[in-house]
Scaffold this active site. Structure first.
Site, short mmCIF file in Angstrom:
data_model
loop_
_atom_site.label_atom_id
_atom_site.label_comp_id
_atom_site.label_asym_id
_atom_site.label_seq_id
_atom_site.Cartn_x
_atom_site.Cartn_y
_atom_site.Cartn_z
N SER A 1 0.48 2.89 7.87
CA SER A 1 1.00 4.14 8.40
C SER A 1 -0.46 5.11 8.37
O SER A 1 -0.51 6.07 9.17
CB SER A 1 1.73 5.08 7.22
OG SER A 1 1.06 5.01 6.01
N ASN B 1 0.90 -1.35 -0.22
CA ASN B 1 0.01 0.05 -0.13
C ASN B 1 0.91 1.28 -0.08
O ASN B 1 1.23 1.74 -0.97
CB ASN B 1 -0.89 0.06 1.37
CG ASN B 1 -2.09 1.22 1.16
OD1 ASN B 1 -2.07 2.04 0.52
ND2 ASN B 1 -2.92 0.85 1.81
N ASP B 2 1.60 1.54 1.27
CA ASP B 2 2.19 2.70 1.14
C ASP B 2 3.27 2.92 0.27
O ASP B 2 3.71 4.10 -0.14
CB ASP B 2 2.73 2.87 2.59
CG ASP B 2 1.70 3.16 3.65
OD1 ASP B 2 0.69 3.85 3.28
OD2 ASP B 2 1.94 2.71 4.75
N VAL B 3 3.88 1.79 -0.15
CA VAL B 3 5.36 1.71 -0.84
C VAL B 3 4.76 2.23 -2.46
O VAL B 3 5.76 2.33 -3.25
CB VAL B 3 5.87 0.51 -0.99
CG1 VAL B 3 6.56 0.27 0.62
CG2 VAL B 3 5.18 -0.68 -1.32
N VAL B 4 3.46 2.20 -2.89
CA VAL B 4 3.16 2.58 -4.27
C VAL B 4 2.32 3.82 -4.28
O VAL B 4 1.68 4.19 -4.99
CB VAL B 4 2.27 1.42 -4.66
CG1 VAL B 4 3.31 0.25 -5.11
CG2 VAL B 4 1.08 0.99 -4.36
#
Lengths: 462, 103
Positions: free
Chosen positions: A428, A387-390
């Site tokens: 996050s 999720n956060d990494v994209v």
């Protein structure tokens, strides 16, 4: 005899360095750990004839200790699931720190004004402090990642209390080091209790996401503690192995922190995501849904597919099915690549281990720098359990807590499919703008079930 | 004493540079196994605990030494087993090499 012992220690030191060096490439990594293992066995065996080792009871205790500790570790190490690897490393590392502290305790207990110098005492005390902190801190890290301790722990004035405890510990240590061997047992006991308490208190407020960096830091600290004990015990093998790990671990910690865009200072002394972290940008667009069958067919007729796996995929145990799906696509001539964000697993490289476990060859797995330019030419990017990494806000919104974090540019692919268990934001707690993008479609469902449906949809094409 | 004063400092410095150099060329895919591998290497503390327990004289020292040996042996053996398990799985698609499955 002492010549043989010294030669064996020298050989062990060489083997450790060669082994670590070989571990820097996937092709030679396995022989690397084996050579290091040979060094360890060699060093351990000759220590049985070390001139300072004596007494029947002591020999019995040594053998018994090795059998118990080694046996339990062998059993637990063989049993642990690959997803649980980070906390297991933390546990074994903590044990090493505890051992170093134990050596320090014995040295300080035996110290008399005739036998020790202030330098020796100072080094022993410093090593004991570092070892104790690595020990108790690693145990807390283990408990957190294992899910035994869910919450982060905050109280008002926490940092002041931590600093005060640390200061008192250092003062006690100073007293031990300058006492010329006249060491009060009360001072000694208090010193170790406070050292251990500091390790716990320092680790408690740190969240699970930052834990890998902390484990790596404690790994480096244990190395340093072991190196210091090497000086105290006049043992070059301990010294060299410990310091090499101390330095290597420090660099590794920096690399990890950089990959996560979290300065080490912030991890240790502040909290993450406590407040909403600035104004949320209004999100344009709506989330569109796609069915597994359609997604499978879309990828089957694509030329190039990039899969972005995240920890969620590993939790759902979907990696085996995803690899099966990948092989089906490859048979149809689709170019499939895996894109790994440095923090895709629980620590850098963890996702590679999980994919390797499923049988995915490492030469179709690429890291961020290698693959980020390729998303533009990909027909489909499939994000699964990440999720956060994209999340493109890391590039676009300076107010976002993850702003500046390097991300995988999955949003630049012609089509994006995000596999997700349900609606909601990531680790996050930040909304992912990719989900609302025009070229994105959501594929809801449990990772493993979705992967199985994808496999079925491609198989149905014949 | 084998290591006298400043010699220790020199060994310290050279070992630190060695550690730094070794790691700086490691690809990200190996970071987790490498952390585990370096974790194994500081399991050499086992040798130190053996010496410490070996010249323990009081029951208290023996007790501390015994626990320290258990912990150190756990560090060394556990570190080796998990690192080996992880590295065993890294394969390339170019050649289907031997599948040494012993887990």
């Amino acid at each position: 005899m002492s010549l043989i012992i010294n030669l064996a220690y020298f050989a062990a030191a060489v083997l450790f360095i060669v082994g670590l060096k070989q571990m820097s490439s996937p092709t030679t990594a396995r022989p690397g750990i084996m050579w290091a293992g040979v060094g360890m066995v060699l060093a351990t065996l000759v220590t049985f004839v070390h001139p300072e080792v004596s007494g029947g009871v002591n020999y019995t205790l040594i053998v018994l200790g090795i059998v118990i500790g080694g046996g339990l570790a062998w059993w637990s190490g063989k049993k642990v699931a690959m997803t649980d690897m980070p906390q297991m490393i933390a546990l074994y590392n903590g044990m090493g720190g505890g051992a170093a502290a134990g050596i320090g305790a014995i040295y300080l207990l035996q110290a008399t004004p005739e036998t020790v110098s202030n330098t020796g005492l100072a080094i022993a005390t410093t090593g004991s402090l570092i070892g104790s902190v690595a020990f108790s801190g690693s145990l807390v890290a283990y408990a957190k990642l294992q899910g035994l301790m869910k919450k982060t722990f905050h109280f008002p004035g926490q940092q002041v209390v931590n600093i005060a405890i640390f200061a008192i510990t250092v003062i006690l240590g100073f007293m031990l080091a300058t006492g010329g061997g006249e060491i009060g047992s009360a001072t000694l006991l208090l010193f170790f209790i406070l050292s251990l308490a500091f390790g716990i208190l320092m680790t408690l407020p740190i969240g699970g996401a930052d834990m890998p960096v902390v484990i790596s830091l404690y790994n480096a600290l244990t190395g340093l503690a072991v190196g210091l004990k090497g000086i105290v015990l006049d043992n070059p093998a301990l010294m060299i192995a410990g310091i090499v790990v101390g330095a290597a671990g420090t660099l590794l910690t920096q690399l990890m922190a950089k990959a996560m865009n979290r300065p080490i200072k912030n991890i240790l002394f502040s909290q993450f995501g406590g407040s909403s972290g600035g104004a949320e940008e209004a999100i344009e667009g709506t989330m569109k849904e796609i069915q597994a069958n359609d997604a499978g067919i879309m990828m089957a007729f694509a030329e190039k597919v990039i899969i972005v796996p995240g920890y969620g995929m590993a939790v759902a145990q979907a990696q085996h099915k995803i690899w099966e799906f990948t092989q089906l696509l490859q048979k149809r001539g689709v170019d499939v690549k895996f894109a790994i964000h440095p923090v895709a697993g629980r620590m850098p490289g963890h996702m590679n281990v999980l994919l390797a476990e499923a049988g995915v060859p490492y030469d179709i797995i690429f890291d961020l720098d290698e693959i980020n330019e390729e998303f533009k030419t990909a027909d489909v990017a499939m994000v699964i359990g990440a999720n956060d990494v994209v999340n493109p806000v890391a590039r676009t919104n300076p107010d976002s807590p993850i702003y500046g974090m390097p991300i995988l540019n999955a949003d630049q692919a012609h089509n994006v499919i995000c596999v997700k268990r349900g609606k909601g934001s990531g680790f996050s707690g930040i909304e992912n703008h990719l989900f609302y993008a025009d070229n994105n479609q959501m594929l809801y469902g449990d990772g493993q079930k979705v992967a199985a449906e994808l496999v079925a949809s491609v198989k149905a094409l014949g | 004493m084998i290591i006298e004063g400043f010699i220790a400092l020199y060994i310290f410095m050279l070992a630190a540079f060695t550690g730094y150099e070794i790691i700086s060329k490691v690809p990200v895919i190996l970071h987790t196994p490498l952390m585990s591998g370096s974790n194994f290497v500081h399991g050499i503390v086992l040798v130190g605990t053996m010496v410490a327990l070996g010249h323990a004289t009081t029951p208290l020292e023996q007790a501390i030494g015994f626990v320290a040996v258990i912990l150190a042996a756990g560090n060394a053996v556990g570190g080796y087993v998990v690192t080996e398990r992880m590295l065993e799985m890294f394969k390339t698609s170019k050649k289907d090499d031997k599948k040494g499955d012993n887990a």
